[in-house]
Scaffold this active site. Structure first.
Site, short mmCIF file in Angstrom:
data_model
loop_
_atom_site.label_atom_id
_atom_site.label_comp_id
_atom_site.label_asym_id
_atom_site.label_seq_id
_atom_site.Cartn_x
_atom_site.Cartn_y
_atom_site.Cartn_z
N LYS A 190 -45.14 43.54 14.96
CA LYS A 190 -45.82 44.09 16.14
C LYS A 190 -44.99 45.21 16.78
O LYS A 190 -45.52 46.24 17.16
CB LYS A 190 -46.06 42.98 17.17
CG LYS A 190 -47.18 42.03 16.76
CD LYS A 190 -47.33 40.92 17.78
CE LYS A 190 -48.49 40.02 17.41
NZ LYS A 190 -48.70 38.95 18.40
N GLU A 207 -17.37 43.58 16.73
CA GLU A 207 -16.76 42.43 17.38
C GLU A 207 -17.16 41.13 16.69
O GLU A 207 -16.36 40.22 16.52
CB GLU A 207 -17.18 42.40 18.86
CG GLU A 207 -16.30 41.53 19.71
CD GLU A 207 -16.89 40.16 19.97
OE1 GLU A 207 -16.26 39.40 20.69
OE2 GLU A 207 -17.99 39.85 19.45
N VAL A 236 -33.86 34.52 11.37
CA VAL A 236 -33.82 33.13 11.82
C VAL A 236 -32.37 32.70 11.63
O VAL A 236 -31.73 33.06 10.63
CB VAL A 236 -34.78 32.25 10.97
CG1 VAL A 236 -34.56 30.78 11.28
CG2 VAL A 236 -36.22 32.63 11.26
N LYS A 237 -31.83 32.02 12.59
CA LYS A 237 -30.41 31.61 12.53
C LYS A 237 -30.16 30.81 11.26
O LYS A 237 -30.97 29.98 10.86
CB LYS A 237 -30.11 30.76 13.76
CG LYS A 237 -28.71 30.89 14.30
CD LYS A 237 -28.61 30.15 15.62
CE LYS A 237 -27.24 30.30 16.21
NZ LYS A 237 -26.87 31.68 16.49
N HIS A 275 -30.76 40.38 27.23
CA HIS A 275 -31.38 39.28 26.49
C HIS A 275 -32.62 38.76 27.20
O HIS A 275 -32.59 38.56 28.42
CB HIS A 275 -30.41 38.11 26.33
CG HIS A 275 -29.27 38.37 25.41
ND1 HIS A 275 -28.46 37.39 24.91
CD2 HIS A 275 -28.82 39.52 24.86
CE1 HIS A 275 -27.55 37.92 24.12
NE2 HIS A 275 -27.74 39.22 24.07
N GLU A 326 -35.44 34.61 21.02
CA GLU A 326 -34.50 35.45 21.79
C GLU A 326 -34.67 36.91 21.37
O GLU A 326 -34.64 37.23 20.19
CB GLU A 326 -33.05 35.01 21.53
CG GLU A 326 -32.08 35.82 22.38
CD GLU A 326 -30.61 35.57 22.03
OE1 GLU A 326 -29.95 34.89 22.80
OE2 GLU A 326 -30.17 36.05 20.97
N ALA A 380 -21.07 45.43 19.12
CA ALA A 380 -21.35 44.01 18.87
C ALA A 380 -21.16 43.65 17.40
O ALA A 380 -20.65 42.58 17.07
CB ALA A 380 -22.77 43.67 19.32
P1 0O2 Z 1 -25.18 34.89 16.24
O1 0O2 Z 1 -24.38 34.69 15.01
O2 0O2 Z 1 -25.31 36.33 16.60
O3 0O2 Z 1 -26.50 34.19 16.20
P2 0O2 Z 1 -26.60 29.94 26.62
O4 0O2 Z 1 -27.89 30.60 27.00
O5 0O2 Z 1 -25.40 30.50 27.29
O6 0O2 Z 1 -26.70 28.45 26.72
P3 0O2 Z 1 -26.05 31.32 24.13
O7 0O2 Z 1 -27.05 31.27 23.02
O8 0O2 Z 1 -24.61 31.20 23.72
O9 0O2 Z 1 -26.41 30.14 25.07
O10 0O2 Z 1 -26.31 32.63 24.99
P4 0O2 Z 1 -25.77 34.09 24.91
O11 0O2 Z 1 -24.43 34.20 25.54
O12 0O2 Z 1 -26.86 34.87 25.53
O13 0O2 Z 1 -25.56 34.47 23.37
C1 0O2 Z 1 -26.61 34.54 22.47
C2 0O2 Z 1 -26.32 35.56 21.40
O14 0O2 Z 1 -25.89 36.80 21.99
C3 0O2 Z 1 -25.18 35.21 20.46
O15 0O2 Z 1 -25.63 34.33 19.47
C4 0O2 Z 1 -24.84 36.60 19.91
O16 0O2 Z 1 -25.79 37.05 18.98
C5 0O2 Z 1 -24.93 37.44 21.15
N1 0O2 Z 1 -23.65 37.44 21.85
C6 0O2 Z 1 -23.34 36.82 23.00
N2 0O2 Z 1 -22.06 37.05 23.34
C7 0O2 Z 1 -21.53 37.84 22.39
C8 0O2 Z 1 -20.25 38.45 22.19
O17 0O2 Z 1 -19.32 38.29 22.97
N3 0O2 Z 1 -20.09 39.22 21.06
C9 0O2 Z 1 -21.08 39.43 20.17
N4 0O2 Z 1 -20.84 40.21 19.11
N5 0O2 Z 1 -22.32 38.86 20.32
C10 0O2 Z 1 -22.54 38.09 21.41
P5 0O2 Z 1 -24.61 33.44 18.66
O18 0O2 Z 1 -25.30 32.17 18.32
O19 0O2 Z 1 -23.34 33.27 19.44
O20 0O2 Z 1 -24.28 34.25 17.37
#
Ligand code: 0O2
Length: 267
Positions: free
Chosen positions: A23, A155, A47-48, A121, A140, A152
């Site tokens: 979409k 990092e 998907v994760k 987000h 998300e 990102a």
């Molecule tokens: P991946 O491998 O990318 O899937 P919360 O809402 O706080 O309970 P959550 O999901 O930790 O839970 O929320 P948040 O902080 O919004 O983070 C969700 C995703 O944002 C992360 O998924 C990352 O994709 C990205 N993200 C958040 N913080 C960072 C960061 O410091 N560095 C980078 N590079 N990405 C970040 P995942 O599951 O951590 O990882």
């Protein structure tokens, strides 16, 4: 949980990601068709992975029965924009959609995370139709600029390398880099109009050339070869002049010729 059960449980999320990416990509396509700039530059989704779900469940102490309600990024869509202000245009546009409902917002663009991470987000509720009937699930949506995405990605790979324990001196450099990105995005915003003009010009030109080529190709099937060769060489001349108004005029004239030959309906 067996791999097959994981797959079955994640299948609706796969569908949600595919539908939303399609979409959003279509919106980019429609903008380009109109010769307009799209605030979304690129869309991707995933998907994760099962291993990273398990890791997140352990980190957050989540029970498998609560997976869908506690882990809200099983389905993830990422929208990359060119400019910071586009992030907010996209976010507002998503808020007005009728096929998804925003249930959570996190503004890491204005309030950078301690790591230096910046992105906007949204968690949206999205309905898919599965073999077991309709299912509403969270997705998300991360919205960020090209520069934020670059940060990102780098990092994320460092985090993978250091398993979440990035040395302090590397972390300091990352914060510096993130601050530099804020400056970069602001500088780019200052020349946004100039950049957009140039890009719009290119999109319009590409669309015109594509229409002209399709018409020429179709005319080859119905008009005399001599006539088509004449039009073709006229096209090369107009193209060389690099004047968009003349190119648009030529495209309109060619459209009329193609219409006269009934060539527009040919594939
Ligand atoms: P991946 O491998 O990318 O899937 P919360 O809402 O706080 O309970 P959550 O999901 O930790 O839970 O929320 P948040 O902080 O919004 O983070 C969700 C995703 O944002 C992360 O998924 C990352 O994709 C990205 N993200 C958040 N913080 C960072 C960061 O410091 N560095 C980078 N590079 N990405 C970040 P995942 O599951 O951590 O990882």
């Amino acid at each position: 949980m067996e791999i097959q059960l994981w797959r079955k449980r994640l299948a609706p999320y796969e569908l949600a990601v595919n539908e939303i990416v399609t979409k959003f990509n279509h919106l980019i396509y429609e903008r380009h068709l109109e010769g307009k700039y799209s605030p979304m530059q690129r869309v991707e989704g995933r998907v994760k992975s099962i291993s990273s779900i398990i890791e997140k469940m352990q980190m957050k102490n989540v029970n498998i029965n609560d997976l869908e309600t506690e882990i809200l990024d099983l389905a993830g869509v990422r929208i990359i924009c060119q400019f910071e202000e586009d992030i907010f245009r996209v976010k507002n546009a998503i808020g007005k959609r009728t096929d998804m409902k925003v249930i959570k917002e996190k503004d890491y663009v204005n309030i950078m995370k301690n790591s230096g991470y910046r992105s906007f987000h949204l968690i949206v509720e999205y309905e898919v139709n599965t073999v077991d009937g309709p299912k509403k699930l969270p997705v998300e949506i991360q919205i960020r600029t090209l520069a934020m995405d670059f940060w990102a990605t780098v990092e994320h790979s460092l985090n993978y390398k250091y398993r979440g324990h990035i040395p302090e001196f590397v972390q300091d450099k990352l914060i510096n880099a993130s601050n530099a990105i804020i400056v970069l995005d602001r500088e780019m915003a200052a020349v946004r109009d100039e950049i957009l003009d140039a890009q719009n010009y290119n999109i319009v030109k590409e669309n015109l050339v594509s229409d002209i080529l399709i018409n020429l190709q179709n005319l080859y099937k119905v008009a005399s070869r001599r006539e088509v060769l004449r039009i073709q060489s006229e096209f090369y001349q107009v193209f060389e002049e690099n004047d968009i108004e003349k190119l648009a005029h030529f495209a309109r004239q060619l459209d009329k010729i193609a219409e006269g030959h009934g060539a527009q309906s040919l594939s």
